[in-house]
Design an enzyme around this catalytic site. Structure first.
Site: not given
Length: 357
Positions: A168-169, A172, A183, A192, A265, A270
């Site tokens: 996942h990271e 990005h 974002y 995300e 957020d 998210h």
């Protein structure tokens, strides 16, 4: 830079705990929320051998990952001390070796699925730092490397044990390299979601699972046994990943009718990512087989088309995936039908939407 795999609203719930067995977790969450994270915007090959029909041995030279793992030694300083490189043996440190293996599995996914050579497509090194901070409750991509906390052992265990977290990271970074998605609000939720999609696909690729066999969970296993939950998010059923007396219930919607309007957020990136997440799940399960082969390829083509605006909302990205499916498989293909039905199923586009030329 993404704020990390653990959303800030969840950390805030933990930080608000005043007493009881999670006092350590509350302190850890508070420090995680307030810890600043700086953002900073050689080619190896390997020989792969395989047996082809009818029993012919074939050899293929493919790119190889260039991994380097560092140890922050529980300080909030990057990169830390180098502890393992590509030609070094395994260590006795679980986090180091899990990070090393996870980066390798993620590299293999991007190459095998899309012939993409690392994050930037040009063989960039895969860097990671483990043991970041003390009781640090997150993992994040800082524009240059993966960074892993060890968790507080009350709510979160170590983050290196989940391949979907690692992938996942790193995804990005792929989003960023492909032009980026602003974002905040829907473009941030897409950012995300795309990271979740490719995180799930990397895990499925590593396990060899089909769409029907997959768990479709993000961060499975990072909660301790004290938490009533199985993961951070579920693409198959957004809103069901956890339901805990202290943490509350997973707030993700699966349909536009539940879209959350919030300033928190970055506009709910998210939370509302559950909607495009579920759209992808519907497409992948409708097509069946290995999800990275058709559904994943369509998402990848849409992301890397070079035409996706940084402010793309859900409908814009849905149209991009329709166009990608039509270009790859034909306008009257089952892939186009599946993509249309997936986005219509979550209320983003009408069920008679057509690919735009």
């Amino acid at each position: 830079m993404s704020p990390g795999i653990v959303p800030p609203y969840l950390l805030a719930r933990i930080a608000a705990v005043q007493e009881g067995t999670w006092a350590r977790a509350a302190d850890a969450a508070q420090r995680t929320l307030t810890t600043p994270r700086d953002y900073t915007p050689g080619r190896r090959t390997r020989l792969r051998l395989s047996i082809e029909e009818p029993g012919v041995l074939t050899a293929e030279t493919t790119p190889a990952p260039d991994r380097e793992i560092s140890d922050a030694q529980h300080r909030e300083v990057l990169p830390g001390v180098r502890v393992r490189g590509e030609d070094d043996p395994a260590t006795r440190d679980t986090a180091v070796d899990e990070a090393f293996d996870g980066l390798g599995a993620t590299f293999d996914f991007w190459w095998d699925a899309f012939a993409r050579d690392s994050i930037d497509g040009k063989g960039s090194s895969l860097l990671a730092t483990v043991h970041y901070g003390r009781d640090y409750d997150n993992a994040f991509w800082n524009g240059e490397r993966m960074v892993f906390g060890d968790g507080d052992d009350d709510v979160f265990s170590g983050f290196t044990g989940s391949l979907s977290v690692i992938a996942h990271e790193l995804a990005h970074g792929v989003v960023e390299d492909s032009g980026g998605l602003l974002y905040r609000d829907q473009s941030g939720a897409l950012n995300e979601s795309i990271a979740d999609v490719f995180g799930a696909l990397a895990e499925q690729h590593s396990a060899g699972h089909t769409a029907d066999e997959a768990t479709w969970l993000i961060g499975e296993g990072i909660f301790t046994d004290a938490v009533q939950g199985k993961a951070l998010r579920s693409l198959a059923a957004p809103g069901t990943a956890y339901d805990d007396d202290v943490l509350g219930k997973d707030p993700q919607p699966a349909h536009m009718s539940g879209y959350v309007q919030t300033r928190d957020d970055n506009g709910g990136v998210h939370i509302n990512s559950g909607i495009p997440n579920h759209a992808f799940y519907l497409v992948a399960t409708a097509l069946g087989g290995h999800a990275w082969e058709r559904a994943g390829l369509i998402w990848y083509r849409a992301l890397t088309s070079g035409t996706l605006p940084q402010t793309a909302d859900f409908a814009t990205f849905a149209c991009a995936t329709l166009a990608a499916a039509a270009a790859e498989y034909g306008e009257n293909s089952e892939e186009v039908d599946a993509v249309r039905a997936g986005w219509a199923g979550v209320g983003v586009i009408p069920d008679d939407a057509q690919p735009e030329p």
